[in-house]
Design an enzyme around this catalytic site. Structure first.
Site: not given
Length: 234
Positions: A147-149, A110-111
């Protein structure tokens, strides 16, 4: 993700707050995607679809129920020291499938900055302890980490849905890519620009040598190619 805080705006997309229930459901969900109906052992084959599970090490832990898509929700706090509860659906579920595919093909951190979980308060995809030590080492995961966006892009302001470079805001875009590679990620979600990846490669060659950096890149290439080849895309 466990839905442990009803204030979280992604709460309604979870399977609930019971670690055992979520573990059972994500295990069945992942098996359903990856197990080929043509294989009696539940292995890879025609009809298999790679499954990516998210968000390591637990996305439903944002401070005050705020969400890490925005700068005002960048911290994960794990109330009640509940890290093990949030890891259970991954470790005992998505990474422990009954069929021959074994585990989920990919994982997305998650970020969030998992505050206090390690000595490095940077976003999870930049944190080598969270990716290499916890995920690769302790959980034994060798699939793709994506990775998250847009974690390598710049944020516009803390209240906007823009870039999310939490904890590394003062780094260049190329340095963010290099730090994520050193942490152990394989794929950059939301980035189709090869230039910062190439620059990160050059930075690695200068720091650890071309042979070691090429080996690092080929490790990720192998993981990504396996996910293309196993479902029979080629």
């Amino acid at each position: 993700d466990l839905g442990t805080d009803p204030r979280w705006y992604r709460f309604n997309a979870t399977f609930g707050n019971d670690p055992k229930l979520v573990t059972d459901l994500i295990k069945a969900y992942t098996e359903g995607f990856q197990a080929s109906p043509m294989r009696s052992d539940g292995g890879w084959g025609p009809g298999s679809v790679n499954a990516m599970v998210k968000h390591w090490p637990g996305g439903g832990t944002g401070e005050g129920g705020r969400d890490a898509h925005y700068g005002n929700g960048k911290y994960a706090v794990y109330p009640g020291n509940s890290v093990d509860r949030h890891l259970k659906p991954f470790v005992d579920g998505a990474f422990a499938l009954d069929g021959a595919t074994g585990k989920a093909s990919a994982v997305m951190p998650y970020y969030t900055i998992s505050y206090g979980l390690t000595d490095s308060n940077v976003g999870n995809s930049y944190n080598r302890t969270i990716i290499t030590d916890m995920l690769r080492g302790q959980a034994g995961y060798d699939g793709v980490v994506c990775t998250d966006w847009a974690i390598t892009a710049d944020q516009i302001d803390p209240g906007s849905h823009s870039g999310k470079p939490w904890g590394v805001e003062n780094m260049s875009v190329a340095d963010r890519h290099y730090m994520a590679l050193k942490a152990g990620v394989d794929q950059f979600g939301g980035n189709n620009d090869k230039l910062p990846v190439i620059e990160a490669y050059r930075k690695g060659c200068a720091e650890i040598g071309e042979t070691a950096m090429r080996e690092r890149m080929e490790t990720s290439a192998r993981r990504l190619l396996v996910n293309i080849l196993r479902p029979g895309l080629f």
